[in-house]
Design an enzyme around this catalytic site. Structure first.
Site, PDB file in Angstrom:
ATOM      1  N   GLU A 180     -47.498  -6.915 -12.551  1.00  0.00           N
ATOM      2  CA  GLU A 180     -48.013  -8.206 -12.720  1.00  0.00           C
ATOM      3  C   GLU A 180     -49.501  -8.937 -12.365  1.00  0.00           C
ATOM      4  O   GLU A 180     -50.445  -9.245 -12.762  1.00  0.00           O
ATOM      5  CB  GLU A 180     -47.077  -9.416 -12.699  1.00  0.00           C
ATOM      6  CG  GLU A 180     -46.184  -9.660 -13.958  1.00  0.00           C
ATOM      7  CD  GLU A 180     -44.822  -8.593 -13.621  1.00  0.00           C
ATOM      8  OE1 GLU A 180     -44.736  -7.737 -12.502  1.00  0.00           O
ATOM      9  OE2 GLU A 180     -43.908  -8.417 -14.457  1.00  0.00           O
ATOM     10  N   HIS A 232     -34.934 -15.382 -12.991  1.00  0.00           N
ATOM     11  CA  HIS A 232     -35.262 -15.166 -14.303  1.00  0.00           C
ATOM     12  C   HIS A 232     -35.329 -16.708 -15.290  1.00  0.00           C
ATOM     13  O   HIS A 232     -35.625 -16.495 -16.454  1.00  0.00           O
ATOM     14  CB  HIS A 232     -34.731 -14.354 -15.041  1.00  0.00           C
ATOM     15  CG  HIS A 232     -34.660 -12.741 -14.827  1.00  0.00           C
ATOM     16  ND1 HIS A 232     -34.716 -12.175 -13.455  1.00  0.00           N
ATOM     17  CD2 HIS A 232     -35.343 -11.944 -15.533  1.00  0.00           C
ATOM     18  CE1 HIS A 232     -34.842 -10.952 -13.797  1.00  0.00           C
ATOM     19  NE2 HIS A 232     -35.359 -10.685 -14.693  1.00  0.00           N
TER      20      HIS A 232
END
Lengths: 324, 356
Positions: free
Chosen positions: A60, A129
């Site tokens: 990322e 998450h």
């Protein structure tokens, strides 16, 4: 008007904007050959080819920064985070590079980039998450932060975001990808920075965004059953906040409950509460209530997680509290 | 020079005056390289003085000792190629052709600075000169460089990107992510490690495993190249190979250039982690400006008198930059709200006025 899902609406926005502007590219994990972890990018590889729809490694920081560099050089990247929870490893690139290069350079660069992807809790995926990071990114001065609740807004706002010459965090909510709604055909833009009254009422204002808007709407139903008229304001955009629409509703109802999925400390609701008391103090008949995710890391077990999430019942209780 | 275990550059040998051959510089072009190195040295010395006088605040990382790296490497580029670096950026900016005046004014926080006084020492920018910063977070610029190179390739411009980083940056995750993406997507980018041996006050032997650092290219199947950063000719020669690889084959490379900084990490650094003798020894054996000057004397393309004139001009330019910076206006306070957002031209402006 066609009734389509949020994911289809987002897909249409991407497809139409890529069709319209050859500088728009899409990159992220599994966006191309896998057709998107949540199928938002389904079919785009076939339509636009591997030059413009790029599968990235799980990296990322690397691909978010690469997107910023490409934007500095004139492209208009859409960078997908499989979930915004993964954006934290790219935080430096988003905050310091996308967020500050224009300013640090004295205005020499435009950074037309959209970071987008799923977010949110409630699906039992645990603490790592389940983040709803709109308040984190709204703290970056240059950033626009958009959190749609309905398919038409998702499409219209994503199209606007891609056309913006500035960095945008477009934060979708996983729980809403299958949500269906009417979406106008064709090139219809939704203006960034405008809230929407999605249910009119007169006694209490429920201010929410994204999936919390649906929690607020469910609470409004409960309140109606008890004879209480609630107005629901869907902010749509967290930054910039649509303060005039918020204030107009507060003036009308004199009572406010803010509903936000993120954690309470310095959540966006704290900012909204500040703006209301600062600008419409005399209109308030009760202290502003906030219903937020509880201040704990997100637990896995369903019974625990449901206790952590904002619920219609908690909103209803808070609304009744404002009514004494 | 340490030998590299990394893959050697795969430049194609071409005969004659083909573009793949390092162009031979004219005597005056060679003297220009020296002129630039001397200018950087004198600019930095003047900046150090101004810092001591508290005219420059914040951080100020000087490039003294490393001049041959920026000057040699940037001399192999086209004017439209992209350059991006970390926070020790004054030398690269000057080597790229940014003016001493706009650079010094930025250090002084003046409106005439290259970033309108908003960036400071670590954040020089000139889009016009394709100098894309000046980045303050160690390694944070390395993915940006991959993105600039991505756009160059996407648009088919034939341009390349050179990204400088220090030896301390090679252990940052962003650097490895950038190398992987650059190699995976065959981006025309050259990552240049300016190995001055110290990441702030920590010697590389205490911060990095795996030598030479250029070996990190191996893991990504990139060309790895080493150069002597005290020798501007060697820098040019080795960088040329890397630039050709990027330009003609769209392949990235990692170039490790051994150098040494004579001043502290920043102006705030007393430098207690190394001895004065170490610095003196390095200066004696491999001071880049003296080395190149002596070579030009031997080649009979420079006389002592001409060198004195170069020195005089460099000092004059640095002094002029100081005078310009001092005479320049402070930014109007109202400019604090400028340069946050680019004007919108495809959608209506949607932000409320500042302060509303």
């Amino acid at each position: 008007m066609a009734v389509i899902t949020m994911r289809e609406a987002l897909n249409q926005a991407l497809s139409e904007e890529m069709e319209r502007d050859g500088r728009v590219i899409l990159m992220g994990e599994e966006v191309a050959e896998y057709q998107g972890a949540y199928k938002v990018s389904s079919g785009l590889l076939q339509k636009f080819g591997a030059k413009r729809v790029l599968d990235t490694p799980i990296s990322e920081s690397g691909f978010a920064g690469l997107g910023v560099g490409a934007a500095m050089q004139g492209l208009r990247p859409v960078v997908e985070f499989m979930t915004w929870s993964f954006s934290m490893v790219a935080y430096d690139q988003i905050v310091n590079n996308a967020g500050a290069i224009r300013y640090m350079s004295g205005g020499q660069y435009s950074i037309p980039i959209v970071f987008r992807g799923s977010s949110g809790a409630g699906l039992q995926v645990g603490a790592t998450h389940s983040h709803t990071p709109e308040n984190w990114y709204a703290n970056v001065p240059a950033m626009t932060v958009i959190t749609p609740a309905f398919p038409d807004d998702a499409k219209g706002l994503l199209k606007s975001a891609i056309r913006s010459n500035n960095p945008v965090c477009f934060i979708e909510n996983e729980k809403l990808y299958g949500f269906k709604g009417e979406v106008p055909e064709g090139d219809v833009l939704t203006t960034i920075g405008q809230a929407r009254i999605c249910r009119e009422g007169s006694q209490v204002t429920l201010i929410a965004n994204s999936a919390s808007t649906h929690v607020a709407l469910a609470s409004a139903e409960q309140l109606a059953a008890d004879g209480i008229s609630a107005e629901v304001v869907d902010l749509r955009t967290i930054k910039p906040l649509d303060i005039p629409t918020i204030l107009a509703s507060v003036v009308k109802t004199s009572r406010v409950v803010i509903v936000e999925e993120n954690k309470p400390f310095a959540g966006w609701g704290a900012q909204v509460a500040y703006e209301i008391q600062h600008r419409a103090f005399d209109s308030l008949d009760a202290p502003i209530e906030r219903v937020t995710g509880l201040d704990v890391p997100q637990p896995y077990a369903r019974v625990l997680e449901q206790a952590v999430m904002p619920s219609a019942e908690r909103v209803t209780e808070a609304a009744k509290k404002t009514l004494g | 020079m340490a030998s590299s275990g990394a893959k050697k550059v795969r430049s194609k040998e071409k005969p004659g005056n083909s573009p793949a051959m390092l162009p031979t510089l004219t005597p005056s072009e060679r003297v220009d390289l020296l002129r630039k190195m001397v200018l950087i040295r004198r600019f930095e010395q003047k900046a150090a003085q101004a810092f001591m006088q508290a005219k420059i605040r914040g951080f100020c990382h000087l490039y003294i000792g490393q001049e041959a790296v920026a000057v040699g490497s940037i001399s192999t580029l086209h004017p439209t190629d992209a350059v991006i670096t970390a926070y020790r950026d004054h030398g690269h900016a000057l080597a790229r052709g940014m003016s001493s005046r706009e650079c010094m004014a930025e250090l002084f926080g003046k409106i005439t600075g290259c970033s309108r006084g908003k960036g400071g020492s670590m954040h020089f920018f000139s889009k016009e000169k394709h100098f894309h910063g000046g980045h303050g977070i160690v390694g944070g610029q390395t993915p940006l460089a991959a993105g600039i190179a991505f756009a160059q390739k996407y648009n088919g411009t034939g341009e390349v990107t050179v990204c400088y980083l220090g030896d301390g940056a090679v252990n940052q995750g962003a650097f490895h992510e950038a190398l992987n993406l650059a190699a995976l997507w065959k981006l025309p980018v050259i990552y240049v490690i300016e190995n001055n041996e110290y990441s702030m006050g920590t010697h590389q032997s205490r911060s990095s495993a795996g030598y030479p650092l250029v070996k990190r290219a191996d893991g990504y199947d990139m060309a790895g190249i080493t150069a002597n950063g005290n020798d501007v000719d060697d820098v040019r020669e080795k960088m040329w190979d890397a630039v050709q690889l990027a330009r003609t084959e769209s392949l990235p490379s990692l170039v490790e250039i051994k150098t040494y900084r004579y001043r502290g990490h920043s102006m705030s650094d007393p430098g207690n982690y190394r001895t004065k003798e170490e610095i003196a020894e390095r200066k004696k054996e491999s001071e880049p400006i003296s080395m190149f000057k002596e070579r030009l004397y031997k080649e009979k393309v420079l006389t002592e008198k001409e060198y004195e004139e170069i020195e005089r001009q460099a000092v004059a330019e640095a002094e002029d930059a100081i005078a310009f910076a001092e005479a320049s206006a402070e930014p109007e306070v109202a400019t604090v709200f400028e340069d946050i957002h680019a004007p919108e031209d495809q959608i209506a402006e949607f932000r409320p006025p500042i302060g509303s």
